[in-house]
Design a protein around this motif. Sequence first.
Motif, PDB file in Angstrom:
ATOM      1  N   GLY A  51      42.943  18.381  40.105  1.00 62.56           N
ATOM      2  CA  GLY A  51      41.514  18.726  40.229  1.00 62.56           C
ATOM      3  C   GLY A  51      41.414  20.160  39.885  1.00 62.56           C
ATOM      4  O   GLY A  51      42.367  20.866  39.162  1.00 62.56           O
ATOM      5  N   PRO A  52      40.050  20.732  39.807  1.00 57.77           N
ATOM      6  CA  PRO A  52      39.758  21.947  39.471  1.00 57.77           C
ATOM      7  C   PRO A  52      40.048  22.972  40.198  1.00 57.77           C
ATOM      8  O   PRO A  52      39.206  23.880  40.973  1.00 57.77           O
ATOM      9  N   LYS A  53      41.136  23.363  40.275  1.00 56.83           N
ATOM     10  CA  LYS A  53      41.851  24.811  40.949  1.00 56.83           C
ATOM     11  C   LYS A  53      42.925  25.158  39.768  1.00 56.83           C
ATOM     12  O   LYS A  53      43.643  24.547  39.348  1.00 56.83           O
ATOM     13  N   ARG A  54      43.037  26.507  39.793  1.00 56.71           N
ATOM     14  CA  ARG A  54      43.851  27.383  38.850  1.00 56.71           C
ATOM     15  C   ARG A  54      44.456  28.171  39.185  1.00 56.71           C
ATOM     16  O   ARG A  54      44.006  28.922  40.258  1.00 56.71           O
ATOM     17  N   THR A  55      45.615  28.695  38.926  1.00 56.52           N
ATOM     18  CA  THR A  55      46.608  29.697  39.452  1.00 56.52           C
ATOM     19  C   THR A  55      46.739  30.783  38.562  1.00 56.52           C
ATOM     20  O   THR A  55      46.678  30.655  37.490  1.00 56.52           O
ATOM     21  N   ILE A  56      46.821  32.155  39.032  1.00 58.01           N
ATOM     22  CA  ILE A  56      47.176  33.117  38.263  1.00 58.01           C
ATOM     23  C   ILE A  56      48.256  33.912  38.897  1.00 58.01           C
ATOM     24  O   ILE A  56      48.306  33.687  40.319  1.00 58.01           O
ATOM     25  N   GLY A  57      48.994  34.469  38.166  1.00 55.40           N
ATOM     26  CA  GLY A  57      50.294  35.142  38.703  1.00 55.40           C
ATOM     27  C   GLY A  57      50.092  36.615  38.283  1.00 55.40           C
ATOM     28  O   GLY A  57      49.999  37.002  37.016  1.00 55.40           O
ATOM     29  N   MET A  58      50.370  37.511  39.258  1.00 57.12           N
ATOM     30  CA  MET A  58      50.101  39.104  39.140  1.00 57.12           C
ATOM     31  C   MET A  58      51.528  39.782  39.333  1.00 57.12           C
ATOM     32  O   MET A  58      52.125  39.071  40.390  1.00 57.12           O
ATOM     33  N   SER A  64      55.514  55.924  44.301  1.00 56.95           N
ATOM     34  CA  SER A  64      55.901  56.707  45.461  1.00 56.95           C
ATOM     35  C   SER A  64      54.775  57.587  46.039  1.00 56.95           C
ATOM     36  O   SER A  64      54.735  57.668  47.330  1.00 56.95           O
ATOM     37  N   ASP A  65      53.505  57.654  45.500  1.00 58.30           N
ATOM     38  CA  ASP A  65      52.504  58.486  46.083  1.00 58.30           C
ATOM     39  C   ASP A  65      51.525  57.426  46.617  1.00 58.30           C
ATOM     40  O   ASP A  65      50.269  57.707  46.947  1.00 58.30           O
ATOM     41  N   GLY A  66      51.858  55.995  46.579  1.00 56.55           N
ATOM     42  CA  GLY A  66      51.180  55.015  47.112  1.00 56.55           C
ATOM     43  C   GLY A  66      50.089  54.461  46.128  1.00 56.55           C
ATOM     44  O   GLY A  66      49.272  53.139  46.535  1.00 56.55           O
ATOM     45  N   THR A  67      49.760  54.997  44.953  1.00 57.83           N
ATOM     46  CA  THR A  67      49.104  54.270  44.055  1.00 57.83           C
ATOM     47  C   THR A  67      49.658  52.651  43.507  1.00 57.83           C
ATOM     48  O   THR A  67      50.708  52.605  43.474  1.00 57.83           O
ATOM     49  N   THR A  68      48.702  51.947  43.648  1.00 60.16           N
ATOM     50  CA  THR A  68      49.036  50.399  43.187  1.00 60.16           C
ATOM     51  C   THR A  68      48.642  50.071  41.883  1.00 60.16           C
ATOM     52  O   THR A  68      47.372  50.865  41.369  1.00 60.16           O
ATOM     53  N   GLY A  69      49.297  49.307  40.967  1.00 61.12           N
ATOM     54  CA  GLY A  69      48.651  48.609  39.771  1.00 61.12           C
ATOM     55  C   GLY A  69      48.795  47.204  39.812  1.00 61.12           C
ATOM     56  O   GLY A  69      49.768  46.863  40.135  1.00 61.12           O
ATOM     57  N   LEU A  70      48.007  46.559  39.166  1.00 63.62           N
ATOM     58  CA  LEU A  70      48.074  45.035  39.023  1.00 63.62           C
ATOM     59  C   LEU A  70      48.021  44.740  37.561  1.00 63.62           C
ATOM     60  O   LEU A  70      47.329  45.246  36.599  1.00 63.62           O
ATOM     61  N   PHE A 129      54.185  43.157  33.938  1.00 62.18           N
ATOM     62  CA  PHE A 129      54.539  44.710  34.220  1.00 62.18           C
ATOM     63  C   PHE A 129      53.855  45.646  33.456  1.00 62.18           C
ATOM     64  O   PHE A 129      53.514  46.735  33.973  1.00 62.18           O
ATOM     65  N   GLU A 130      53.824  45.441  32.042  1.00 59.37           N
ATOM     66  CA  GLU A 130      53.213  46.666  31.449  1.00 59.37           C
ATOM     67  C   GLU A 130      52.013  46.773  31.836  1.00 59.37           C
ATOM     68  O   GLU A 130      51.389  48.002  31.792  1.00 59.37           O
ATOM     69  N   ILE A 131      51.017  45.883  32.057  1.00 52.13           N
ATOM     70  CA  ILE A 131      49.518  46.109  32.486  1.00 52.13           C
ATOM     71  C   ILE A 131      49.545  46.655  33.844  1.00 52.13           C
ATOM     72  O   ILE A 131      48.541  47.585  33.873  1.00 52.13           O
ATOM     73  N   ALA A 132      50.414  46.219  34.601  1.00 48.88           N
ATOM     74  CA  ALA A 132      50.546  46.691  36.017  1.00 48.88           C
ATOM     75  C   ALA A 132      50.740  48.624  35.983  1.00 48.88           C
ATOM     76  O   ALA A 132      50.166  49.133  36.745  1.00 48.88           O
ATOM     77  N   LEU A 133      51.710  48.845  35.036  1.00 46.68           N
ATOM     78  CA  LEU A 133      52.003  50.133  34.812  1.00 46.68           C
ATOM     79  C   LEU A 133      50.979  51.101  34.170  1.00 46.68           C
ATOM     80  O   LEU A 133      50.672  52.021  34.782  1.00 46.68           O
ATOM     81  N   ALA A 331      41.553  38.130  36.383  1.00 45.54           N
ATOM     82  CA  ALA A 331      40.909  39.223  36.148  1.00 45.54           C
ATOM     83  C   ALA A 331      41.745  40.357  35.308  1.00 45.54           C
ATOM     84  O   ALA A 331      41.283  41.121  34.606  1.00 45.54           O
ATOM     85  N   ALA A 332      42.936  40.603  35.758  1.00 45.33           N
ATOM     86  CA  ALA A 332      43.914  41.553  35.274  1.00 45.33           C
ATOM     87  C   ALA A 332      44.162  41.132  33.629  1.00 45.33           C
ATOM     88  O   ALA A 332      44.189  42.146  32.981  1.00 45.33           O
ATOM     89  N   ALA A 333      44.251  40.016  33.353  1.00 46.12           N
ATOM     90  CA  ALA A 333      44.598  39.649  31.963  1.00 46.12           C
ATOM     91  C   ALA A 333      43.365  40.143  31.132  1.00 46.12           C
ATOM     92  O   ALA A 333      43.451  40.448  30.161  1.00 46.12           O
ATOM     93  N   ILE A 334      41.951  39.493  31.577  1.00 46.67           N
ATOM     94  CA  ILE A 334      40.862  39.687  30.995  1.00 46.67           C
ATOM     95  C   ILE A 334      40.615  41.425  30.651  1.00 46.67           C
ATOM     96  O   ILE A 334      40.235  41.845  29.526  1.00 46.67           O
TER      97      ILE A 334
END
Length: 418
Positions: A51-58, A64-70, A129-133, A331-334
């Motif tokens: 059915g019409p449902k899609r998965t994404i993996g991030m 160390s300073d608490g910043t996050t990246g996706l 990983f590269e995009i998240a960094l 979203a992250a890929a686009i």
Amino acid sequence: MSLAAARETCRDRHDLWKVYMNRIEDIRCVLLSSPYADADDPEIKECFPNGPKRTIGMVEVTLSDGTTGLGEGYLAVFAPLVFKSIVELCAPYLLGKDAFDIERRVKDLRSVCDYWSLQGAARHVISAFEIALHDAKAKSRDMPVYELLGGAAAESIQIYGSGGCCDSKDQFLNELALLESLGIEIYKIRSVKRDVFRTAWIMNEAGRRDIRIGVDMCQNLADPPQAVGDVVEFVNSVHALTRERMLFVEEAIGPDSPEGFKELRTRIDTPVCGGEIITTPKEMIDRMRNGVYEFVQPDASVIGGIGAVMSIFENSASTNTGVVVHAWGGAAAIMASYHAAFAAGGDLVEYPMLAFPLAEEMMGENARVANGRLHKSDAPGLGLELTPEMESNFPFDEKAVYSCALIDWGPPPDDFWK
């Protein structure tokens, strides 16, 4: 100690402190599943058995300073648990290391994966990983990713609407109405060689609205793929039925046949493009130098990340090959591909038209389209948000996978499109 030596010691300690603050503290694999498109769309019926449902993996990195990246790897659309396993295999090799030395971290990942996956699945994970960094580094400096890459070359870029997975006139007309509402003048549809009357019909309908049509022939999933002669016959047969002309033909030959693409370019006037599934810059650049495509379609979530897409743009002029980024993941890929296009001076990008609520929520207003153009965002990083509420609302569903083993429902009869 001399004053010069003291200054050098302070400088060294400052550099060490910066590395400490930018250390990769945590890595998390995030799998989410969202409603996608419409149950009546042919691609859903053919490729989504559950059915019409899609998965994404991030991949989410925390500094160390608490910043996050996706970041995102396209692999998870097809094999989410494989994506998760490779992320978990790679993560220990990055923990505690300098997040800002992105090139070095990619080399670390390649040392883990290249022997058994120089091309293919692991490249998608390395991309994540590269995009998240890149996202984390840009956020820590309170700037968009494109500023890390040298700044945006323009305030906006023309887009083409990517849809056309339709087997009814109403579906096509609804997508044309969406294009008109956004001022979009280029529309990519999906057609196979038997879709002559269908393709001519939509080209005529679009032409009345001053919208031009590109055709994706979807041979990146075909085994065996169609012959060059089949494509020539398809293009000529469609053009015999309409005054309109295809703007381009994409993935018309199988991905393992670069010579077929070259031959096709000599036999039709329509520009030939492809490359969305190529997983290394080297292979894509080799094809560019070999004159395989009029323009290539690198995807940051496939080819190794944002830096890999930038290398494709850097080689475009010397190989006389255009670059139009592929954007069909989450979203992250686009957004990764869009930031590369802004920084590299891209003049056209893909805009996926099928409804995908998770991606839309994550991007918010940071992928704004108006007057047929994508407008750059000044938000830090990629311009994404992932909240606990989103993760709760879009839980991972192991059955939400894209299957490349197509279920062929067959097309409507040709008379339907006459």
